[in-house]
Design an enzyme around this catalytic site. Structure first.
Site, PDB file in Angstrom:
ATOM      1  N   PHE A 304       0.858  -1.195   0.000  1.00 16.32           N
ATOM      2  CA  PHE A 304       0.000   0.000   0.000  1.00 16.32           C
ATOM      3  C   PHE A 304       0.895   1.247   0.000  1.00 16.32           C
ATOM      4  O   PHE A 304       0.724   2.162   0.793  1.00 16.32           O
ATOM      5  CB  PHE A 304      -0.950   0.010   1.203  1.00 16.32           C
ATOM      6  CG  PHE A 304      -1.718  -1.268   1.395  1.00 16.32           C
ATOM      7  CD1 PHE A 304      -2.922  -1.473   0.734  1.00 16.32           C
ATOM      8  CD2 PHE A 304      -1.251  -2.275   2.232  1.00 16.32           C
ATOM      9  CE1 PHE A 304      -3.644  -2.655   0.909  1.00 16.32           C
ATOM     10  CE2 PHE A 304      -1.953  -3.460   2.415  1.00 16.32           C
ATOM     11  CZ  PHE A 304      -3.157  -3.646   1.748  1.00 16.32           C
ATOM     12  N   CYS A 399      -4.564   3.424   9.872  1.00 19.83           N
ATOM     13  CA  CYS A 399      -5.467   4.573  10.019  1.00 19.83           C
ATOM     14  C   CYS A 399      -6.796   4.156  10.639  1.00 19.83           C
ATOM     15  O   CYS A 399      -7.737   4.950  10.686  1.00 19.83           O
ATOM     16  CB  CYS A 399      -5.690   5.270   8.675  1.00 19.83           C
ATOM     17  SG  CYS A 399      -6.470   4.216   7.425  1.00 19.83           S
TER      18      CYS A 399
END
Length: 443
Positions: A304, A399
């Site tokens: 990612f 996150c």
């Protein structure tokens, strides 16, 4: 979950606040309601408040603070005049040093409750700029006929409405101090009813506004946007359709930011993902590299990877680093960034990391360590495919504490890793957003 507004009793009631929820609301249990949980906006742990119910559901109720009868010692006066209406921030009434403590508590609770794990060491919270930090975001735009004006801003706590903002103190001043000017300007346009949103993003040398418009702009509106951009120093982009329709109104200025500690510059496009808080981002990269302990002869996998935010600093420290990302546009920019920074030991691949990648060329190559920074949904799909026994150390930047906790449970309880350390990072001060980092070692 269905909310039964017809049965809402608006009579203010007194209640004690015992905790803070993951979304920044006070948690109360009403005695007259059988101890049913009520989430109270604007309330802090330890307080006694008068509250008014705003929504009911089978398992919990919602309310808002009407009056604080006994304030918490951690309560402060919110700096923003729009606090309590605008949903951009929900924690301005909590002292800054306590906001990150609350987020650290949410992280540890998630790790224990969802992942059934706890770190050997809790990392000191990582904090950075807390005002004027937001360099990327999206304003909603709405022409409100009853007010005879156009509103540009974040959503209200009731998301049906756009907050009527004069300023935003968490957005970089070049944008946050111009919200009222932007609203007044859009009101003058022929197509003011056809603009649903305006996105902003800031590099070190230029700030871009991307205007989503549902109908073609008139010649007068195009000229007006050009003049507005020149007046305030914005590069104006137009978006008449999907992401592939974004184009500059006039001359394009390069967008980029520099990561000085690693002598790296990252160029990006106006709708690309970049970390919102530039100051905290540098601290986060430094911490991630410190925790990963990359060696000069090692090969590292960065999942990612986006534009190469971690990949390119890592390339300064290791023999080779491979970045993998699902967005092909970001991968193209990452490759360009590696070339621009003359980092031949960084390579990039486009791959949907939620799908089976076991036959991918990058998956079959050997790695010493893993760094990953997945979206809110986490990384369980790709973790279940990786040859995890080959990784000596994993650094996971998250996150969303819930998905991190789930993935940590998989790594520790099913794959034989130890959760060495974990801690919260305040990427979004004054909001309830919890950014965190965790380190895993093979037992």
């Amino acid at each position: 979950m269905a909310r039964h507004r017809s049965r809402i009793d608006r009579t203010p009631f007194q209640t004690d606040i015992s905790d803070l929820s993951h979304d920044g609301r006070g948690v109360a249990r009403r005695e007259g309601e059988g101890g049913k949980v009520t989430f109270v906006s604007g309330a802090l742990p330890g307080e006694v408040v008068m509250a008014e119910q705003t929504a009911r559901s089978r398992h919990f109720d919602e309310a808002r603070t009407v009056e604080v009868l006994q304030p918490s010692p951690d309560r402060v006066q919110p700096r923003c005049p729009h606090f309590g209406v605008c949903a951009g921030c929900v924690l301005q009434h909590l002292a800054e040093d306590q906001q990150i403590v609350a987020k650290q508590r949410v992280l540890m609770d998630n790790l224990q409750r969802i992942g059934h794990v706890q770190p050997q060491t809790v990392l000191p919270p990582l904090v950075g700029d807390s005002w004027g930090y937001r360099r990327k975001g999206r304003f909603s735009v709405r022409r409100v006929e009853k007010k005879d004006k156009t509103l540009v801003g974040f959503r209200e706590q009731d998301p049906r409405f756009v907050a009527d903002l004069s300023q935003c103190l968490t957005v970089i001043p070049e944008i946050g101090g111009r919200v009222a000017d932007l609203s007044a300007f859009v009101e003058t346009l022929d197509g003011k009813r056809d603009i649903p949103q305006i996105e902003f993003i800031a590099g070190d040398q230029a700030i871009a506004l991307t205007v989503r418009h549902l109908q073609p702009l008139s010649d007068a509106d195009r000229a007006a946007w050009q003049a507005f951009g020149e007046q305030y120093g914005f590069v104006i982009y137009l978006q008449p359709g999907g992401l592939d329709t974004v184009h500059p109104l006039t001359a394009e200025k390069p967008l980029s930011f520099r990561l000085a500690p690693w002598d790296v510059e990252l160029a990006f496009r106006p709708l690309d993902f970049i970390q919102v808080n530039a100051n905290l981002n540098e601290k986060m990269i430094a911490l991630a590299l410190e925790l990963l302990q990359p060696g000069p002869d090692e090969r590292v996998l960065d999942l990612f990877c986006g534009l190469g935010n971690f990949t390119l600093p890592l390339a300064r420290r290791v023999r080779e680093v491979v970045g993998v990302e699902g967005d092909a546009g970001l991968v193209a920019r990452a490759r360009e960034n590696a070339e621009r920074n003359q980092l031949a030991n960084a390579s990039f691949h486009a791959a949907d990391l939620t799908q089976d990648q076991r036959q991918a060329s990058w998956m079959r190559e050997g790695f010493d360590k893993l760094l990953l920074d997945p979206p809110r949904s986490g990384a369980i799909d790709v973790l279940q495919q990786l040859p995890l026994k080959k990784f000596k150390r994993i650094v996971y930047v998250s996150c969303h504490p819930g998905s991190l906790a789930r993935d940590a449970g998989y790594l520790v309880n099913e794959q034989g890793f130890t959760l060495v350390s974990a801690g919260a990072m305040d990427m979004f001060p004054h909001t309830a957003h919890v950014e965190s980092i965790a380190v895993f070692e093979r037992r």
